[in-house]
Design an enzyme around this catalytic site. Structure first.
Site, short mmCIF file in Angstrom:
data_model
loop_
_atom_site.label_atom_id
_atom_site.label_comp_id
_atom_site.label_asym_id
_atom_site.label_seq_id
_atom_site.Cartn_x
_atom_site.Cartn_y
_atom_site.Cartn_z
N ASP A 1 -30.33 19.54 32.92
CA ASP A 1 -29.26 18.62 33.31
C ASP A 1 -29.69 17.57 34.32
OD1 ASP A 1 -27.38 19.58 31.57
OD2 ASP A 1 -26.47 20.97 32.97
N TYR B 1 -19.36 20.79 31.92
CA TYR B 1 -19.47 21.49 33.20
C TYR B 1 -19.48 20.55 34.39
CZ TYR B 1 -20.27 26.11 31.27
OH TYR B 1 -20.11 27.32 30.65
#
Lengths: 621, 621
Positions: A365, A453
């Site tokens: 990420d 998320y």
């Protein structure tokens, strides 16, 4: 590594997530009334209240990035500096005819020795920009000297070299998908209205030589009919593989047409009158952290001063937040160096499903999407308490122009009702001792919304010298659609790669591994690393009624390899970073203890492609 | 254990403490000015401010323990009830001539089925007291029926049976020490003024058959000359072994006369003008958690209601706090049972030094001293925030009379500036989503000052159903005196059993193991325990570009032995307590995940006496 002049190491803090479904309760429901009393410091609706604070009245801190020159050598490139870099690149071969796509454009930090030696008023070390640019299938790593107005270094990578995906890259992938005939046919055949389509362009991981040197994304789609929470409505089995660099759809996987799209019922999480949580409101009375004299920190540009701490804090497109030159003041007023640089270095999220549409999900990420790039504006009063100071991010977009990411970081003082230190004496001792000190800390916070998320990063500073890094995980699960509506219809539950969390929805097993880069400079750069092993010792016969006791055995790492640590629960250790040349009056070196927390191990095969790429999770320190 | 009707288990939460000395920073220093503005909610001085809150104006909650009958079947014995028990015992053989020493006198809780079935207004289940009394070398376990006014059960233990030490027991040990000639000689020979003597009566552990059936304490002394912090001035090597039951000094160990008593310099931690921290004050501005409409919990006797939670909370002389019948309300107003009973069951602190004066230090702070017995009054505003409600403890003293432990527990709402849930969408998705809910929780807190250490116990309830138990450690180290003033004078540092933390002071290596008893009743008493193991699966050749993935494999414990868990970092598991008879609409059972935290393993020999006694630390669950 002993007596080395630079000690950098990585701590893996991992969150092993496995989903266990039980009854769902509503999230926090403390809405204030529609009139906004001065006390109503929390609301579920987005608020436009900008707290009028000491920061607005004093120095125009938030405007320093419009200046030609920064305030500190580590300050990010200012808006005029980014414009200047773009203008230098525009005039530079090979970019003068076609301007490249800018994957990254940020400060090339000066050497540590120059930064540490710099004082306010001194001339600045050279301001340089480091640029990663993509043009005609090649990646250019360019260093621009802002003082001389020149490119001073230029390396060309054949193949992409995997630079971070820009928003333009992601938009291109979606555009290619939306205009693909086969894709559109499949969507219509699945009964989805094209207007209800929400597609995301997740990265494809890395699965061996075939994907070497290419930037591939795998577009997957959802229905956002009747819900803003499209993540809960996956169109399962349809994956469009796009080569970002060649701007081409290279593969379409179209399976799972028989799997229904999960229903929208109860998926809307927004705080509106339609919300299923709305009528439970309010569960609690308004409440806030109040500071009648204002907070006791000051911020000048990127320098944060609070209590006995001073540090440099800046937004970063990849790492999110970077803390530099953290120093603590001791009694005589001297500031002592603690850490030269600390930031989240990677966030690895491997999913645990070998299916065609799921095997590749092994996201990085930070490196692929950028924690800073995805750190949206914090919601005032809900994400951060009143009296927070908000810092904007200034980055370069794909076209090389500056963009401002507003309210990306908040800084606030925290009083959580906790005790800093206390001691009472029982009456037996005859001393009436009731000492207690409340605990107040300083927090720097950012929330990166990487797809479904939301990662909440907190760096917390305590007056006793402790620095605590916390990572919170919020947002929604990444779910998989399934034909099953009830576990009793599942013929072989052993085949499930996750838990049924709603009708036709599986929460797939996955991990979140987060690693931090901590360049500790305790009382200077001459730091060593020691593993302090707790070892059972047996007593000699007749020596003591005890048979065994524990001893601490200290081993100083001589090489970086020595400091690669696999934690062992039954052979425990502590980890000390210390300065052998700064000795206390007792003869002990000054140092910090590094305490990894929420630790986990990756169970994947060492030669599995996701684990090869995420090999930093092989050790915890 | 499947389909058992009672599932009790123990979680070991451990704090492995090892001392690493670096520069000492002052504790929190946020003193308010001497005038007390309404905002000044924190002070380092003891304050007599009793917050005038909703609790004082409404029902006189704090007076319920003066009533003849309690409000709830689980309520502790009231003051009239304790007096009644004493009066019953006074008239009961064998206590009618000599009243025994009361080690414990508390409610004998009714059966779970009676408690769960009880509703306000129903007649009370029988009120019974359970008494442990010591007389003439024998321990009597007596059950008193308050309704009938009779002793209904009576068991005599030969030997003490190790009941908890009372304050009278401890005072006796000190008295025997102070009047011992040999002891006084040694003290004078060491140059200590008898007026400067502070002695503590720590328990002696258990080291085999010689100590079987006896209650032994080992008195050790300190100098409190020039400091209230006598713990930092040990008189090393002098140990007076006292048989509490026989009221006799049985052994004096007198070694280490050559070891100097560490100096008092800089040991005074009290917040006065003499304090070395005083002149750094104030580091931060005043700050507090404010609730203009007051807190949103209500307390009636021992029933706490907040948001969607209701539970029974009571002080306990041994466990400190007991949470019972914790239930959560769901959307339709129904309360669903979560936990029947939860409390700290033991706190084991083995020190790691085989010396004559140290080997025995392997304290059981709950069972030997009582977490409740040592929970002194909380300091308002410093230990707990404003708007806290304070609950008193009502216990029986050694003479069987009631004593009130004031302000022993506080209950407050916490807003720590944290986020309960959030989600933002990146602009690419075209949705302007900025949802965020602040997090507010309810905390019940107690601080047990067991000698030098202060343990802060927090039970925290979240509106999403989560219960979090936190234990904080504060106070002072238990230190050992040494001839050394500097580590460079130590000939063999390998002999050290700890770290030199000040001149002539060693912080000895030790552990703190804390275990909790959690009797979960999720949707009723029919609960099962499952270990969910995360297992690596290899993919079949050609099945997927992935070589491995992780699967969750669930194993339901059939016996209590099955549920004894040794945690394994590289073979990780989750732990679920669930109700197989209460099924969600998806077919999943309702349940909770148990997440042990701060886990550690005891490294001591399994047959070492301290480990035999602390055998509950052999497993973590």
């Amino acid at each position: 590594m002993e007596k080395s002049y630079c000690l950098k190491f990585i701590i893996i803090i991992s969150i092993a997530v496995f989903i266990f479904a039980y009854s769902r309760y509503p999230p926090e429901n403390l809405g204030c009334s529609t009139s906004t009393p001065p006390w109503c410091t929390k609301t579920h609706r987005k608020t436009n209240l900008r707290s009028t604070s000491i920061f607005d009245s004093g120095k125009p801190n938030s405007n320093h990035y419009f200046a030609d020159t920064p305030l500190h050598p580590l300050d990010p490139l200012t808006i005029p500096e980014i414009n200047k870099v773009r203008s230098i690149l525009t005039g530079y071969e090979p970019f003068s005819s076609t301007f490249p796509s800018i994957n990254s454009l940020s400060l090339d930090e000066p050497e540590k020795i120059q930064v540490v030696g710099w004082k306010t008023g001194d001339p600045f070390p050279l301001r340089r920009a480091s640029v990663i640019a993509f043009l005609n299938g090649q990646t250019h790593l360019v260093t621009v000297d802002l003082g001389m107005g020149l490119v001073t270094d230029h390396v060309v990578n054949t193949g992409s070299g995997y630079p971070m995906l820009t928003n333009d890259d992601l938009a291109t992938a979606l555009q290619l998908t939306y205009s693909n005939l086969e894709f559109n046919k499949s969507i219509l055949a699945r009964g989805v209205d094209l207007n209800d389509l929400a597609c995301i362009p997740p990265s494809s991981g890395w699965f061996g030589p075939d994907e070497e040197g290419k930037r591939i994304v795998k577009v997957q789609c959802f229905s956002n009919q009747d819900t803003p929470n499209f993540y809960m409505r996956p169109i399962e089995g349809l994956t469009i593989t796009v080569d970002i660099d060649k701007k081409k759809v290279i593969k379409i996987t179209d399976t799972g047409r028989g799997i229904p799209i999960p229903k929208a019922t109860h998926t809307d999480y927004t705080y509106t009158t339609k919300s299923p949580f709305y009528d439970m409101d309010p569960m609690t009375n308004p409440m806030s952290m109040e500071q009648p004299k204002g907070p006791s920190f000051t911020i000048n540009g990127h320098i944060v001063k609070w209590a006995n701490w001073v540090f440099h804090l800046k937004p970063d497109i990849r790492a999110g937040m970077i803390i530099s030159q953290a120093m603590i003041q001791v009694k005589d007023g001297e500031y002592r160096s603690v850490m030269y640089k600390g930031f989240a270095s990677e966030l690895f999220v491997p999913y645990m499903d070998p299916d065609q549409s799921w095997y590749f999900k092994s996201y990085m990420d930070a490196g692929e999407f950028g924690l800073g790039a995805n750190a949206m504006a914090l919601v005032e009063l809900n994400d951060c308490p009143r009296y927070s100071y908000y810092m904007d991010g200034v980055f370069a977009s794909a076209n090389g122009r500056p963009i401002i990411q507003p309210n990306m970081i908040c800084i606030f003082e925290r009083y959580a009702g906790d005790i800093g230190w206390r001691h009472s004496e029982i009456p037996l001792m005859g001393l009436d001792i009731r000492e207690s000190r409340p605990k107040v800390t300083l927090v720097a916070r950012m929330a990166a919304s990487v797809g479904n998320y939301d990662y909440i990063f907190d760096w917390e500073f305590q007056t006793d010298g402790l620095i605590r890094i916390k990572v919170g995980l919020s947002g929604m699960l990444m779910v998989k659609a399934t034909p099953y509506e009830n576990i009793h219809n599942i013929s072989n539950t052993n085949d499930m790669t996750g838990t049924l969390v709603s009708e036709n929805v599986i929460g797939v097993v996955h991990d979140h591994f987060i690693s931090f880069h901590l360049d500790m400079d305790i009382d200077g750069a001459n730091n060593s690393f020691a593993e302090v092993n707790l070892v059972k010792e047996e007593t000699l016969s007749g020596q003591s009624p005890r048979k065994s006791y524990i001893k601490a055995k200290r081993k100083i790492a001589k090489t970086e390899d020595d400091a690669k640590i696999k934690l062992k629960l039954y052979d425990p250790s502590e980890f000390h970073v210390f300065n052998p040349s700064r000795i206390s009056r007792l003869g002990n070196p000054t140092g910090y203890k590094i305490v990894p927390s929420g630790i986990a191990a990756s169970l994947l095969d060492l030669d599995d492609p996701p684990q090869i790429r995420g090999a930093f999770t092989n050790n915890q320190v």
